[in-house]
Design a protein around this motif. Structure first.
Motif, mmCIF file in Angstrom:
data_model
loop_
_atom_site.group_PDB
_atom_site.id
_atom_site.type_symbol
_atom_site.label_atom_id
_atom_site.label_comp_id
_atom_site.label_asym_id
_atom_site.label_seq_id
_atom_site.Cartn_x
_atom_site.Cartn_y
_atom_site.Cartn_z
ATOM 1 N N GLY A 319 10.620 46.218 29.631
ATOM 2 C CA GLY A 319 10.926 47.566 30.099
ATOM 3 C C GLY A 319 12.348 48.381 30.354
ATOM 4 N N ALA A 320 12.798 48.647 30.756
ATOM 5 C CA ALA A 320 14.254 48.984 31.295
ATOM 6 C C ALA A 320 14.982 48.961 30.152
ATOM 7 N N ALA A 321 15.125 47.259 30.273
ATOM 8 C CA ALA A 321 16.542 46.886 28.906
ATOM 9 C C ALA A 321 16.562 46.923 28.244
ATOM 10 N N GLY A 322 14.685 47.519 27.656
ATOM 11 C CA GLY A 322 14.432 47.920 26.101
ATOM 12 C C GLY A 322 14.725 46.875 25.149
ATOM 13 N N ASP A 323 14.188 46.931 23.679
ATOM 14 C CA ASP A 323 14.410 45.612 23.234
ATOM 15 C C ASP A 323 14.791 44.163 23.336
ATOM 16 N N VAL A 324 14.967 43.244 23.558
ATOM 17 C CA VAL A 324 15.642 41.999 23.270
ATOM 18 C C VAL A 324 15.188 41.444 22.485
ATOM 19 N N LEU A 325 16.481 40.509 22.771
ATOM 20 C CA LEU A 325 15.983 38.960 22.062
ATOM 21 C C LEU A 325 16.025 37.738 22.701
ATOM 22 N N LEU A 326 14.762 36.613 22.922
ATOM 23 C CA LEU A 326 14.389 35.655 23.445
ATOM 24 C C LEU A 326 15.048 34.264 23.058
ATOM 25 N N TRP A 327 15.797 33.386 23.817
ATOM 26 C CA TRP A 327 16.210 32.257 22.751
ATOM 27 C C TRP A 327 14.830 31.092 22.235
ATOM 28 N N ASN A 328 15.194 30.359 22.008
ATOM 29 C CA ASN A 328 14.386 29.204 22.530
ATOM 30 C C ASN A 328 15.025 27.787 22.956
ATOM 31 N N THR A 329 14.368 28.183 23.806
ATOM 32 C CA THR A 329 15.023 27.331 25.148
ATOM 33 C C THR A 329 14.713 25.270 24.658
ATOM 34 N N ASN A 330 14.701 24.943 24.400
ATOM 35 C CA ASN A 330 14.125 23.710 23.483
ATOM 36 C C ASN A 330 16.061 23.090 22.766
ATOM 37 N N GLY A 331 15.528 24.183 21.176
ATOM 38 C CA GLY A 331 16.724 24.463 20.024
ATOM 39 C C GLY A 331 18.208 25.459 21.162
ATOM 40 N N ALA A 332 17.717 25.975 22.164
ATOM 41 C CA ALA A 332 19.252 26.363 22.628
ATOM 42 C C ALA A 332 19.944 25.191 23.126
ATOM 43 N N ASN A 333 18.734 24.138 24.003
ATOM 44 C CA ASN A 333 19.157 23.156 25.263
ATOM 45 C C ASN A 333 20.230 22.079 24.250
ATOM 46 N N ARG A 334 19.423 21.463 23.125
ATOM 47 C CA ARG A 334 19.578 20.373 22.131
ATOM 48 C C ARG A 334 21.038 21.328 21.887
ATOM 49 N N LEU A 335 21.408 22.105 20.796
ATOM 50 C CA LEU A 335 22.955 22.751 20.185
ATOM 51 C C LEU A 335 23.393 22.955 21.392
ATOM 52 N N PHE A 336 23.437 23.715 22.456
ATOM 53 C CA PHE A 336 24.708 23.419 23.587
ATOM 54 C C PHE A 336 24.931 21.969 23.892
ATOM 55 N N GLY A 337 24.001 21.201 24.379
ATOM 56 C CA GLY A 337 23.597 19.827 24.393
ATOM 57 C C GLY A 337 25.280 19.080 23.845
ATOM 58 N N ALA A 338 24.708 19.060 22.694
ATOM 59 C CA ALA A 338 25.466 18.392 21.800
ATOM 60 C C ALA A 338 26.950 19.572 21.570
ATOM 61 N N LEU A 339 27.221 20.337 21.661
ATOM 62 C CA LEU A 339 28.689 20.622 22.127
ATOM 63 C C LEU A 339 29.531 20.217 22.634
ATOM 64 N N ARG A 340 28.676 20.119 24.162
ATOM 65 C CA ARG A 340 29.384 19.546 25.726
ATOM 66 C C ARG A 340 29.752 18.400 25.039
ATOM 67 N N ALA A 341 28.638 17.510 24.206
ATOM 68 C CA ALA A 341 29.227 15.946 24.196
ATOM 69 C C ALA A 341 29.783 16.067 22.632
ATOM 70 N N ASP A 342 30.067 17.068 21.915
ATOM 71 C CA ASP A 342 31.247 16.888 20.682
ATOM 72 C C ASP A 342 30.723 16.254 19.435
ATOM 73 N N VAL A 343 29.676 16.450 20.122
ATOM 74 C CA VAL A 343 28.872 15.190 18.402
ATOM 75 C C VAL A 343 28.287 17.150 17.390
ATOM 76 N N ALA A 344 27.591 15.558 16.587
ATOM 77 C CA ALA A 344 27.205 16.987 14.976
ATOM 78 C C ALA A 344 25.962 17.773 16.037
ATOM 79 N N ILE A 345 26.520 18.602 15.358
ATOM 80 C CA ILE A 345 24.843 19.708 15.829
ATOM 81 C C ILE A 345 23.676 20.178 15.096
#
Length: 351
Positions: A319-345
């Motif tokens: 819509g009004a936002a134009g072309d956007v980029l959607l995250w892979n929800t599961n992959g993003a959650n794993r990545l940011f979860g690893a960063l929160r726990a300070d473990v290997a990503i």
């Protein structure tokens, strides 16, 4: 030859003079000790001068650090995790550019604040890790609904952008650093060019990029065109974030090279250009900036990792936002979860 039991001949006056002048074995030992003491004294003096110069430079730098109110508590803010998270932002505000500079840098007259670069730098027991958040990422902006992530900066500045990133990633942002268009140009020029490499030719009339494949020593204007190009890149915004990481790593590596750190004639202008280009959160100062720079250099040299948030679908019309980029929800959650726990990503799905 003297007979046994008879006193030997007394030493000649000349030999006594030689020993008294310190030219015999004992005198040579005294001479060596004197030289050692002299060398030690010179070394101590040099160390004192170096420390005094370092302290003076440290104080000079501390007075020139610019601050911005980027961090604030709010209900529902993510709790602090392990390690330290920096939010790194490249502002494309043109307010400080003259008409000649805008033309030379291939930027328009748009006065709206915006950001082309959004990254999270995590330092801890693992890493460091540098995670790019593409500017077209479609996320929830607090109080404004879903929109491109960079619109948070345009609408509410650093504080709203920080809150948006925290809510989208679940990470507590501990530090904030922002660099401007003109700051990138001045810093690269102060370094005397940086080395940037391309796997294929890059030509983009919008940014002014015109580079053959291979490695180039780029000045500030060229480096800015290198990172801003996206229309001619088949990967679009995803290709641009890779070049942004490459430039940041190249700048950090060059700034911390012995040729800069050990040469006052280069160190002072580079430090001045770096500080004038940056604005950091109110709690950050010179020690935090040095730690951040070392982490960036480590990433540039192959330590840790530099990745992009996992993407499900780029270029989705919204819509009004134009072309956007959607995250892979599961992959993003794993990545940011690893960063929160300070473990290997996890590396699967990131690039």
């Amino acid at each position: 030859m003297a007979h046994i039991g008879q006193p030997s001949s007394p030493p000649s006056p000349s030999s006594v003079a030689v020993y008294r002048a310190g030219r015999g074995p004992r005198g040579r030992r005294r001479g060596r000790c004197s030289w050692r003491r002299w060398i030690l004294a010179v070394l101590v003096a040099l160390v004192v001068l170096a420390v005094a110069g370092g302290v003076a430079l440290y104080g000079w730098a501390a007075e020139r650090v610019r601050h911005v109110g980027a961090l604030a508590d709010y209900p529902g803010r993510p709790p602090a995790g392990k390690g330290t998270n920096w939010l790194l932002v490249g502002s494309d505000s043109r307010a400080a550019l003259s008409p000649e500079q805008r033309k030379d840098l291939h930027v328009g007259n748009d006065a709206v604040r915006n950001t082309d670069t959004i990254m999270v730098l995590h330092s801890g027991r693992h890493g460091p890790y540098l995670v790019s958040l593409p500017r077209d990422s479609y996320v929830r902006v607090p109080g404004r609904g879903r929109a491109k992530i960079n619109s948070a900066y345009a609408q509410g500045g650093p504080r709203l952008l920080t809150r948006t990133v925290e809510q989208a990633t679940g990470l507590r942002i501990d530090r904030y650093a922002e660099v401007s268009f003109l700051g990138v140009v001045r810093l690269v020029d102060a370094l005397g060019r940086v080395r940037l490499c391309l796997e294929r030719p890059l030509r983009d009339a919008h940014s002014g990029a015109d580079f053959a494949a291979g490695c180039h020593r780029m000045d500030g204007r060229q480096a800015l065109a290198f990172v801003r190009a996206r229309y001619a890149d088949p990967q679009g915004d995803l290709g641009r974030v890779k070049r942004q990481r490459q430039l940041i790593g190249a700048v950090a590596e060059e700034m911390l090279a012995p040729g800069v750190l050990l040469d006052p004639s280069r160190l002072l202008p580079v430090t001045g250009a770096g500080l004038s280009a940056l604005a950091v959160d109110n709690a950050s100062g010179t020690p935090e900036l040095l730690a951040m720079a070392w982490s960036m250099k480590k990433v540039a040299q192959g330590g840790g990792a530099a990745v992009t948030v996992p993407v499900a679908a780029p270029g989705v019309a919204m819509g009004a936002a134009g072309d956007v980029l959607l995250w892979n929800t599961n992959g993003a959650n794993r990545l940011f979860g690893a960063l929160r726990a300070d473990v290997a990503i996890p590396t699967s799905g990131t690039d």
